[in-house]
Design an enzyme around this catalytic site. Sequence first.
Site, short mmCIF file in Angstrom:
data_model
loop_
_atom_site.label_atom_id
_atom_site.label_comp_id
_atom_site.label_asym_id
_atom_site.label_seq_id
_atom_site.Cartn_x
_atom_site.Cartn_y
_atom_site.Cartn_z
N SER A 253 6.81 -3.49 -7.69
CA SER A 253 5.88 -3.57 -8.64
C SER A 253 5.51 -2.10 -9.14
CB SER A 253 4.61 -4.06 -8.06
OG SER A 253 3.98 -3.32 -7.29
N LYS A 254 4.31 -2.18 -10.10
CA LYS A 254 3.76 -0.81 -10.50
C LYS A 254 3.42 0.05 -9.38
CE LYS A 254 2.57 -1.94 -15.34
NZ LYS A 254 3.83 -1.23 -15.94
N ARG A 255 2.63 -0.60 -8.41
CA ARG A 255 2.33 0.35 -7.18
C ARG A 255 3.39 1.15 -6.83
NH1 ARG A 255 2.13 -1.74 -2.14
NH2 ARG A 255 3.15 -3.73 -2.93
#
Length: 488
Positions: A253-255
């Site tokens: 994910s973006k994380r």
Amino acid sequence: MGPVRVRFAPSPTGELHVGGARTALFNWLFARRFGGQFILRIEDTDQTRSREDLMTPIMDGLRWLGLQWDEGPDIGGPVGPYLQSRRLDLYRTYLRQLISAGKAYYCYCTPDELAEQRANARAAGQPYRYDRRCLYLTPEEQKHRLDEGRTPVVRLFVPDEGTVTVHDLIRGDVSFEKGLLDDFILVKSDGMPTYNFACVVDDHLMGITHVIRAEEHLSNTPKQMLLYEAFGWEMPAFAHVPMILAPDRTKLSKRHGAKGVGEYRQEGILAPALANYLALLGWSYDLSQEFFTLAQAAERFDITDVNKTAAIYNNDKLEWMNAAYIRTIPLEELAELALPFFRDAGLVPPEPSEAEMAYFRNVLGLMRERFRTLREAVETTGYFFVDEITVQPDAEARLKKDPGTPELLKQVSTLLSALPDWDSGSIEQACRGLIAQLNIKSGDLIHPLRAAVTGRTVGAGLFETMAVMGRNRTLAHIDQMLRVLAPQ
Ligand code: GLU
């Protein structure tokens, strides 16, 4: 089999993500390697998100990466249209064919009735399968249901016995029990085809020879194979590329720094660096060579060489590769690519003169080992482009550390104003002369001088920095510090 034809078939989600970009890349490389065609098809039958502008970022991302398609919605081609929403008549035609051959049937069950069937199966501890209550409806019974206002779906009749085996080019054979596949839906009650149905009709009509797609679609493939069988069509080869996971093996994910291609671009990742990095997510060029161009990869790529195991996304590695591209591409090219970032930050005018461009190139040439992205370049080199700089706290502390600093800076300033030549050798010689004359250590001059000229405690060689910056701006920065340190 004729020439290779592959396709990338994204749903228009408004962004091309890492996974999609990698799938597109593998398709493109495979087509180029075998002299085939790479087709772009937009799967936009999901009506809630069938806006054409949602495909623009995907097309921009592909083009920017260098993955130009040979046929697609914008350029057309012999087997278009390439937007599924423009192919609805075709799906209807092929659906009729299946229905009249008795391979597919209308189902009038309402969502509530299906939910009840599901609940009953759960209560009995059985896996749910549609109970086929609509399979043998007479025409009168069907009419009755239509009169009741029901709108049917169409299901494929899937035999209860036997298995379907996907001969996957990456994963080998994977078998599925037909009994577990259910009479799945081909056309929804709103008349739109499901993904599996539209995909098979299109892959067949578009002459796709190899379906290369994400692993998450592996469970769809037996259903699609049953459809090929029902139509009596030759099947393409299938290859499911492994997932891309985060370093901790969770969903990416973006994380974890994963972004849309457009966002990488805005961050100042270079297209060849991103393409190079994406190719390594599941494939390797050569055990001893990590850096390669798309053209080089296209000479060697084969889908059968892609790994079975999940690839791990590592944003640091991407930025590290990007830094290597930044260091090695021709300076002219680096300057062209970096220019928009500096323009947006107001550091370079919208229409730079030749002299301004030359200065810009010199700065990048001096500093290009010190930033990993073009956006970072703005931050790292900003002080070269302004008369009034921002002084970082550690540099300010260094300037204030020693009460003799303002006097020392004044002396350097006088010395530098009088230098006949402005080049790093002359600047160094003058500074070293002063160090000797005052009998101080090099650092006693160089550290506060760097802090004054750049507002920072680290950077490129100080004498080269001043040489590139030019006399006027260097003296302006020193003056600014003198005003700060000893206000009048
Ligand atoms: N539209 C599907 C997706 O975006 C395509 C899957 C396929 O390539 O068949 O995942």
